[in-house]
Design an enzyme around this catalytic site. Structure first.
Site, mmCIF file in Angstrom:
data_model
loop_
_atom_site.group_PDB
_atom_site.id
_atom_site.type_symbol
_atom_site.label_atom_id
_atom_site.label_comp_id
_atom_site.label_asym_id
_atom_site.label_seq_id
_atom_site.Cartn_x
_atom_site.Cartn_y
_atom_site.Cartn_z
ATOM 1 N N LYS A 171 64.335 -50.283 41.417
ATOM 2 C CA LYS A 171 63.030 -50.095 40.757
ATOM 3 C C LYS A 171 63.148 -50.471 39.274
ATOM 4 O O LYS A 171 63.896 -51.379 38.936
ATOM 5 C CB LYS A 171 62.523 -48.670 40.964
ATOM 6 C CG LYS A 171 62.620 -48.233 42.432
ATOM 7 C CD LYS A 171 61.883 -46.979 42.738
ATOM 8 C CE LYS A 171 62.180 -46.557 44.178
ATOM 9 N NZ LYS A 171 61.304 -45.538 44.670
ATOM 10 N N GLU A 220 54.956 -48.389 46.263
ATOM 11 C CA GLU A 220 54.620 -48.295 44.828
ATOM 12 C C GLU A 220 53.777 -49.493 44.390
ATOM 13 O O GLU A 220 52.925 -49.372 43.512
ATOM 14 C CB GLU A 220 55.905 -48.149 43.998
ATOM 15 C CG GLU A 220 56.498 -46.751 44.167
ATOM 16 C CD GLU A 220 58.006 -46.662 43.989
ATOM 17 O OE1 GLU A 220 58.616 -47.601 43.453
ATOM 18 O OE2 GLU A 220 58.569 -45.634 44.409
ATOM 19 N N GLY A 227 61.123 -40.982 47.081
ATOM 20 C CA GLY A 227 61.364 -40.348 45.788
ATOM 21 C C GLY A 227 61.017 -38.864 45.752
ATOM 22 O O GLY A 227 60.912 -38.277 44.680
ATOM 23 N N HIS A 284 56.100 -52.816 48.990
ATOM 24 C CA HIS A 284 56.597 -51.463 48.720
ATOM 25 C C HIS A 284 55.406 -50.551 48.402
ATOM 26 O O HIS A 284 54.444 -50.979 47.767
ATOM 27 C CB HIS A 284 57.575 -51.494 47.545
ATOM 28 C CG HIS A 284 58.339 -50.224 47.373
ATOM 29 N ND1 HIS A 284 57.783 -49.109 46.794
ATOM 30 C CD2 HIS A 284 59.596 -49.879 47.739
ATOM 31 C CE1 HIS A 284 58.680 -48.136 46.795
ATOM 32 N NE2 HIS A 284 59.789 -48.577 47.366
ATOM 33 N N GLU A 327 58.971 -47.015 55.529
ATOM 34 C CA GLU A 327 59.132 -46.070 54.427
ATOM 35 C C GLU A 327 57.917 -45.144 54.373
ATOM 36 O O GLU A 327 56.890 -45.510 53.786
ATOM 37 C CB GLU A 327 59.253 -46.816 53.099
ATOM 38 C CG GLU A 327 60.436 -47.755 53.029
ATOM 39 C CD GLU A 327 60.882 -47.974 51.593
ATOM 40 O OE1 GLU A 327 62.058 -47.725 51.317
ATOM 41 O OE2 GLU A 327 60.063 -48.361 50.749
ATOM 42 N N SER A 360 64.088 -41.244 50.456
ATOM 43 C CA SER A 360 65.019 -40.194 50.054
ATOM 44 C C SER A 360 66.309 -40.159 50.879
ATOM 45 O O SER A 360 66.851 -39.092 51.142
ATOM 46 C CB SER A 360 64.330 -38.830 50.077
ATOM 47 O OG SER A 360 63.267 -38.806 49.144
ATOM 48 N N ASN A 370 67.271 -50.380 46.157
ATOM 49 C CA ASN A 370 66.114 -50.769 45.342
ATOM 50 C C ASN A 370 66.184 -49.984 44.033
ATOM 51 O O ASN A 370 65.930 -48.785 44.008
ATOM 52 C CB ASN A 370 64.822 -50.431 46.105
ATOM 53 C CG ASN A 370 63.584 -50.653 45.265
ATOM 54 O OD1 ASN A 370 63.622 -51.332 44.239
ATOM 55 N ND2 ASN A 370 62.468 -50.085 45.699
#
Ligand code: PEP
Length: 248
Positions: free
Chosen positions: A11, A97, A173, A95, A167, A213, A9
């Site tokens: 991003k 985010e 991240g 996701h 996740e 991560s 991904n």
């Protein structure tokens, strides 16, 4: 046996030229397809150009988001049909985010999953708990809630066409990866939930990816777990050499 999935991904990273250069190197790195299923998710602007580079290869193309409507007055949005036309076969939905920064809740995510399936895209459906939820011992309750609400209007057949990515928000991240045992525990819970909802066979065949991560150094331990079938990788997927190491 579920084929291992390695999905990158990207991003909001990489220009069209950078995306094409990455895809060209990735394609050229294998004389015959690798054992793992490989997927990359470039930004929208690069999808069409990357699709041309990877056409006919082992590499799958994913978008990072879609709108639930097929078309209409939704400035700045993109539909499943448009993504298919650009060459996508998958789309990341839910996701963290998107949930955190763009206010996407479970009901909206459910609509997006339906829209993706209608457009013929395979959704990579993301779920995961925050640090606070984990510390309060609410991980399974939260995961169950996201599964129940997000998949509410999907048939067992539809659910069998997904990939689910666990996740944990605290690991995305941040450089903090869940231990393989910790991730396995949640993956086992997810598969058990799907088995109850859809039956044991679709549950056993469902690819469950871990994200948070993941690096070339941590991926083997995660993939060694019986219910972890792949990785959804952000930061460590941006460098082609690092990505190639994770594909193996
Ligand atoms: C992700 O974007 O889904 C992700 C897991 O990112 P990272 O690997 O950088 O934590």
């Amino acid at each position: 046996m579920i084929r291992t999935v390695i999905a990158g991904n990207w991003k909001m990273n990489k220009t069209v030229a950078e995306s094409v250069a990455f895809a060209t190197r990735l394609r050229a790195a294998y004389a015959s397809p690798p054992a793992a299923e490989v997927i990359i998710a470039p930004p929208f602007t690069a999808l069409h150009a990357v699709a041309a580079v990877i056409r006919g290869s082992f590499i799958g193309l994913s978008a990072q988001n879609l709108h639930e409507a097929q078309k209409g007055a939704f400035t700045g949005e993109i539909s499943g049909g448009m993504l298919r036309e650009a060459g996508c076969t998958c789309v990341i939905i839910g996701h963290s985010e998107r949930r955190t920064h763009f206010g996407e809740g479970d009901a909206r995510i459910g609509l997006k999953l339906q829209a993706a399936l209608t457009a013929g895209l395979k959704p990579i459906f993301c779920i995961g708990e925050s640090l606070r939820q984990r510390e309060e011992g609410r991980t399974e309750a939260l995961i169950e809630h996201q599964l129940k609400e997000g998949l509410k209007n999907l048939s067992a057949d539809d659910i069998g066409r997904l990939m689910i990515a666990y996740e944990p928000v605290w690991a995305i991240g941040t450089g903090r990866t869940a231990s393989p045992e910790m991730a396995e525990e949640v993956h086992r819970f997810i598969r058990g939930w799907v088995a109850q909802r859809c039956g044991p066979e679709p549950a056993a065949a469902l690819p469950l990816l871990y994200g948070g991560s993941v690096t070339p150094d941590t991926i083997a331990g995660l993939l060694a777990q019986p219910n972890i079938n792949g990785g959804l990788i952000g930061g460590a997927s941006l460098d082609v050499d690092s990505f190639l190491r994770m594909i193996g």
